[in-house]
Design a protein around this motif. Sequence first.
Motif, PDB file in Angstrom:
ATOM      1  N   PHE A  85     -66.644 -62.483  39.912  1.00 45.30           N
ATOM      2  CA  PHE A  85     -67.450 -62.823  38.748  1.00 45.30           C
ATOM      3  C   PHE A  85     -66.717 -63.787  37.810  1.00 45.30           C
ATOM      4  CE2 PHE A  85     -69.316 -62.004  34.528  1.00 45.30           C
ATOM      5  CZ  PHE A  85     -70.620 -62.356  34.820  1.00 45.30           C
ATOM      6  N   VAL A  86     -65.545 -63.401  37.338  1.00 44.33           N
ATOM      7  CA  VAL A  86     -64.805 -64.288  36.428  1.00 44.33           C
ATOM      8  C   VAL A  86     -64.340 -65.541  37.159  1.00 44.33           C
ATOM      9  CG1 VAL A  86     -62.725 -64.513  35.022  1.00 44.33           C
ATOM     10  CG2 VAL A  86     -64.131 -62.453  34.837  1.00 44.33           C
ATOM     11  N   ALA A  87     -63.893 -65.386  38.406  1.00 42.34           N
ATOM     12  CA  ALA A  87     -63.369 -66.522  39.164  1.00 42.34           C
ATOM     13  C   ALA A  87     -64.399 -67.630  39.337  1.00 42.34           C
ATOM     14  CB  ALA A  87     -62.878 -66.049  40.534  1.00 42.34           C
ATOM     15  N   THR A  88     -65.653 -67.251  39.543  1.00 44.63           N
ATOM     16  CA  THR A  88     -66.694 -68.259  39.745  1.00 44.63           C
ATOM     17  C   THR A  88     -67.500 -68.520  38.483  1.00 44.63           C
ATOM     18  OG1 THR A  88     -66.923 -67.869  42.131  1.00 44.63           O
ATOM     19  CG2 THR A  88     -68.822 -68.793  41.009  1.00 44.63           C
ATOM     20  N   ALA A  89     -68.020 -67.444  37.852  1.00 50.95           N
ATOM     21  CA  ALA A  89     -68.930 -67.610  36.721  1.00 50.95           C
ATOM     22  C   ALA A  89     -68.236 -68.091  35.455  1.00 50.95           C
ATOM     23  CB  ALA A  89     -69.656 -66.288  36.440  1.00 50.95           C
ATOM     24  N   VAL A  90     -66.915 -67.950  35.386  1.00 47.96           N
ATOM     25  CA  VAL A  90     -66.169 -68.427  34.215  1.00 47.96           C
ATOM     26  C   VAL A  90     -65.239 -69.575  34.588  1.00 47.96           C
ATOM     27  CG1 VAL A  90     -64.599 -67.804  32.337  1.00 47.96           C
ATOM     28  CG2 VAL A  90     -66.287 -66.145  33.146  1.00 47.96           C
ATOM     29  N   LEU A  91     -64.346 -69.354  35.567  1.00 45.74           N
ATOM     30  CA  LEU A  91     -63.341 -70.371  35.878  1.00 45.74           C
ATOM     31  C   LEU A  91     -63.947 -71.595  36.563  1.00 45.74           C
ATOM     32  CD1 LEU A  91     -60.476 -71.352  35.895  1.00 45.74           C
ATOM     33  CD2 LEU A  91     -60.033 -69.951  37.918  1.00 45.74           C
TER      34      LEU A  91
END
Length: 347
Positions: A85-91
């Motif tokens: 989630f963070v790796a794709t949707a944020v980073l």
Amino acid sequence: EERRESRELLKNSVDAFVQGELSLARVRTLRGETPCFDKVVWKRLAELGWVGALVPEERGGSGLGFGEMAELAEALGAALIPEPFVATAVLAVGALLQSQGKLCDHLLERCAAGTCIAALAHQETAGGIARPVETSAVHKDGVIVVNGVKRYVYPGIGADGFLVTARSAERLGLYWVAAGTAGLGITEERRADGTFSARVELDRVRLREADVLMQPAASNEARVARALDQAVIMTSVELVGVMSRAYDMTLDYLRTREQFGTPIGSFQALQHRAADLFIQKELAVSAARDALDALDRGSSDAEIATAASRAKSRCADAARLITREAIQFHGAIGFADEHDQRQRGER
């Protein structure tokens, strides 16, 4: 006031989703598998508008802010969700939002729709985020040849493509390399939690000018750093979710586990240790909130970088301490999957 209410509604929505569809039993079934996440669940997260939370509405997303994204990251972190989630949707999305062009818009739309799982491939050595990028990109006659090795890329196996940083004439650029591109090699590397990152090798990978997301420029260092700081802050929030869940489970155990005919939570020594953990948790929450405030205020890059570093340090230390102590509080059952299964009646 309106924004506070919208965040509360979002929190209730994600909590209901986590309780209904994201059991820890599901996490266990994916442990050690490749890919180590479920693309069906990923699509569901996208349909709810959460994967594209930071993507503007005109580019196919929900157009929410970092405060709303934090609600999602904390709740999904508490559920130990294996999806990136963070790796794709944020980073990855953050890096795309720092880019421009038709390909960038297309990838943002696909990411928000859940049809593209993108990963930023930027790190090349252990602890080497701040070191110069050695991956090279040679531009000649409309063709770009990329050579280099990226480490600790997440997601790796299962990603639809990579946002690769590379240097051309000593200036940093960002390039889209789709999975399956000739010369692209992906080797899985097991992480401590049973999931996998990847070693990504680029051996004379040939790209077109249309695959360039950031044309080589001196300003790109700051753009990539900005996306990284945003992801560090959101990962810190995710860790708040993890430590809070572990702490709550521990308090519940102290209230119900009995020795000598009394709950062990009544023992003063354990009360003092639990109080110390509470202090560390609250300090971590404060550091994460301060970093989120810096993002929401539109603070300078230097201020955001400082806040991100502080949140990372505080939240990582607190999460490690609390989760280790949680195991100690639980005793032998703290090492076993069966403890949570007994709590939830799972089999």
